[in-house]
Write a protein that holds these residues in place. Structure first.
Motif, mmCIF file in Angstrom:
data_model
loop_
_atom_site.group_PDB
_atom_site.id
_atom_site.type_symbol
_atom_site.label_atom_id
_atom_site.label_comp_id
_atom_site.label_asym_id
_atom_site.label_seq_id
_atom_site.Cartn_x
_atom_site.Cartn_y
_atom_site.Cartn_z
ATOM 1 N N GLU A 1 0.262 -1.085 0.129
ATOM 2 C CA GLU A 1 0.201 0.124 0.208
ATOM 3 C C GLU A 1 0.638 0.915 0.061
ATOM 4 N N PRO A 2 0.332 2.016 -0.546
ATOM 5 C CA PRO A 2 1.196 3.675 -0.648
ATOM 6 C C PRO A 2 1.589 3.673 0.894
ATOM 7 N N ALA A 3 0.905 3.737 1.463
ATOM 8 C CA ALA A 3 1.079 4.666 2.696
ATOM 9 C C ALA A 3 2.234 3.854 3.179
ATOM 10 N N THR A 4 2.280 2.595 3.065
ATOM 11 C CA THR A 4 3.072 1.413 4.097
ATOM 12 C C THR A 4 4.589 1.341 3.869
ATOM 13 N N ILE A 5 4.693 2.065 2.094
ATOM 14 C CA ILE A 5 5.657 1.749 1.553
ATOM 15 C C ILE A 5 6.351 3.164 1.782
ATOM 16 N N ALA A 6 5.210 4.271 1.823
ATOM 17 C CA ALA A 6 6.175 5.680 2.372
ATOM 18 C C ALA A 6 6.509 5.525 4.255
ATOM 19 N N VAL A 7 5.829 5.205 4.590
ATOM 20 C CA VAL A 7 6.107 4.872 6.442
ATOM 21 C C VAL A 7 7.706 4.438 6.139
ATOM 22 N N ALA A 8 7.507 2.768 5.584
ATOM 23 C CA ALA A 8 9.012 2.674 4.996
ATOM 24 C C ALA A 8 10.767 3.486 4.254
ATOM 25 N N VAL A 9 9.740 4.413 3.220
ATOM 26 C CA VAL A 9 11.088 5.165 2.637
ATOM 27 C C VAL A 9 11.586 6.135 3.486
ATOM 28 N N ALA A 10 10.198 6.562 4.276
ATOM 29 C CA ALA A 10 10.624 7.642 5.163
ATOM 30 C C ALA A 10 11.868 7.483 6.576
ATOM 31 N N ALA A 11 11.054 6.182 6.457
ATOM 32 C CA ALA A 11 12.069 5.631 7.904
ATOM 33 C C ALA A 11 13.333 5.367 7.343
ATOM 34 N N ASP A 12 13.916 5.471 5.925
ATOM 35 C CA ASP A 12 14.956 4.587 5.758
ATOM 36 C C ASP A 12 15.787 6.273 5.373
ATOM 37 N N LEU A 13 15.057 7.173 5.463
ATOM 38 C CA LEU A 13 15.381 8.276 4.995
ATOM 39 C C LEU A 13 15.710 9.354 6.393
ATOM 40 N N LEU A 14 15.299 9.346 6.763
ATOM 41 C CA LEU A 14 15.160 10.108 7.968
ATOM 42 C C LEU A 14 16.413 9.179 9.164
ATOM 43 N N ARG A 15 16.529 7.896 8.842
ATOM 44 C CA ARG A 15 17.587 6.749 9.325
ATOM 45 C C ARG A 15 19.303 8.009 8.594
ATOM 46 N N LEU A 16 18.943 7.530 7.491
ATOM 47 C CA LEU A 16 19.895 8.066 6.825
ATOM 48 C C LEU A 16 20.627 9.616 6.889
ATOM 49 N N THR A 17 19.369 10.540 7.028
ATOM 50 C CA THR A 17 19.995 11.578 7.197
ATOM 51 C C THR A 17 20.330 12.354 9.216
ATOM 52 N N SER A 18 20.296 11.225 9.691
ATOM 53 C CA SER A 18 20.284 11.538 11.298
ATOM 54 C C SER A 18 21.412 12.426 11.292
ATOM 55 N N PRO A 19 21.579 13.452 12.282
ATOM 56 C CA PRO A 19 22.815 13.589 13.057
ATOM 57 C C PRO A 19 24.144 12.997 13.217
ATOM 58 N N ASP A 20 23.462 11.789 13.754
ATOM 59 C CA ASP A 20 24.784 11.130 13.554
ATOM 60 C C ASP A 20 25.982 10.670 12.361
ATOM 61 N N ARG A 21 24.942 10.282 11.601
ATOM 62 C CA ARG A 21 25.039 9.795 9.856
ATOM 63 C C ARG A 21 25.485 10.561 8.961
ATOM 64 N N MET A 22 26.006 12.287 9.860
ATOM 65 C CA MET A 22 25.604 13.003 8.556
ATOM 66 C C MET A 22 26.603 13.195 8.039
ATOM 67 N N PRO A 23 27.847 13.125 8.722
ATOM 68 C CA PRO A 23 29.388 12.972 8.430
ATOM 69 C C PRO A 23 29.375 12.708 7.206
ATOM 70 N N GLY A 24 28.890 11.759 7.289
ATOM 71 C CA GLY A 24 29.302 10.610 6.156
ATOM 72 C C GLY A 24 28.383 10.262 4.953
ATOM 73 N N VAL A 25 27.397 11.293 5.050
ATOM 74 C CA VAL A 25 26.304 10.827 4.049
ATOM 75 C C VAL A 25 26.091 11.736 2.561
ATOM 76 N N VAL A 26 27.464 12.513 2.464
ATOM 77 C CA VAL A 26 27.923 12.632 0.762
ATOM 78 C C VAL A 26 29.220 11.715 0.488
ATOM 79 N N THR A 27 28.366 10.771 -0.306
ATOM 80 C CA THR A 27 29.462 9.562 -0.833
ATOM 81 C C THR A 27 29.518 9.654 -2.182
ATOM 82 N N ARG A 28 29.298 10.837 -2.565
ATOM 83 C CA ARG A 28 29.069 10.450 -4.248
ATOM 84 C C ARG A 28 30.400 11.521 -5.263
#
Length: 265
Positions: free
Chosen positions: A238-265
């Motif tokens: 369901e779109p709402a379920t997929i959106a939760v999964a994508v949002a959680a993954d994105l917020l984990r990726l951009t959390s302050p503890d991860r930010m110094p290593g985010v830009v990898t390209r």
């Protein structure tokens, strides 16, 4: 001004004063890597705080710090003496660069994901080639959004990529695989982006991967596209379920503890 320029800074507050000091408790200033605004009293007091604030910026600090200083002729520092006779406590709070996310494709999933992300303190760009998908009536949550939302109607969505701020996280989820491919191809040519995420099956990605390689993109650059996106162990289509999964993954990726290593390209 710093937020608009996507520059980090530190909010410096004279938290407490015992005895005499140039300013009363509550005085504030903002410090960036090159500039400062306001004052907590000048002299050694302020110079020491500014030095520490700029070290925090270099270190990409995310946690507030406290600094205690004695304003005495016996307390000589690299910035000289300040003989007011008091003692002060200074609070230094990092002002992180706001996360910026661009959603390309405002279909059912795009709207569900935008609604979730709009509840967070970030810059959110919503892009679609179909003007009707961006009508305000379809986005009632805009009225109380926490995020700073910018809407882009673009017949050629890839043209918006150059307008995005440095460090933007791009999510590609349009209604048209041809649009998705054009966005991936163009995004790989934009070194100012942070990450690129693509929704779709492994078969879709296999076709894209071969075509992108044929366009001359090196394998390590093509591998920078994150696909599939979302937390993998959250079931449901369901779109709402997929959106939760994508949002959680994105917020984990951009959390302050991860930010110094985010830009990898």
């Amino acid at each position: 001004r710093l937020r608009a320029a996507r520059e980090p800074g530190v909010l410096v507050t004279l938290a407490s004063v015992r005895g005499h000091a140039p300013r009363d408790a509550g005085a504030k200033m903002v410090v960036s890597a090159r500039d400062s605004w306001g004052s907590i009293g000048g002299g050694n007091l302020e110079a020491t705080a500014v030095d520490r604030a700029r070290r925090m910026i270099v270190e990409q600090a995310t946690v507030p710090e406290q600094l205690a200083l004695t304003l005495s002729d016996k307390a000589r520092t690299e910035h000289g003496r300040q003989c007011c006779g008091g003692e002060v406590d200074i609070l230094l709070e990092p002002l992180a660069v706001a996360t910026c996310v661009a959603l390309f494709g405002m279909g059912h999933l795009g709207h569900e994901l935008a609604r979730i992300l709009s509840r967070h303190d970030l810059d959110l760009h919503l892009v679609d080639s179909r003007e009707e998908q961006l009508e305000a009536a379809r986005m009632p949550w805009l009225s109380d959004a926490v995020a700073r939302v910018e809407v882009h109607h673009a017949p050629l969505p890839e043209m918006v990529l150059d307008e995005l701020p440095p460090g933007t996280h791009v999510l590609v989820m349009t209604h048209d695989h041809a649009e998705d491919y054009a966005l991936c191809d163009a995004a790989l040519r934009c070194p100012h982006l942070a990450t690129i995420g693509l929704i779709g099956s492994s078969a879709k990605w296999g076709r894209f991967e071969r075509r992108l390689a044929g366009e001359g993109h090196p394998p390590d650059v093509v591998a920078g596209i994150r696909t599939p996106i979302g937390i993998p162990d959250l079931g449901g289509k369901e779109p709402a379920t997929i959106a939760v999964a994508v949002a959680a993954d994105l917020l984990r990726l951009t959390s302050p503890d991860r930010m110094p290593g985010v830009v990898t390209r």
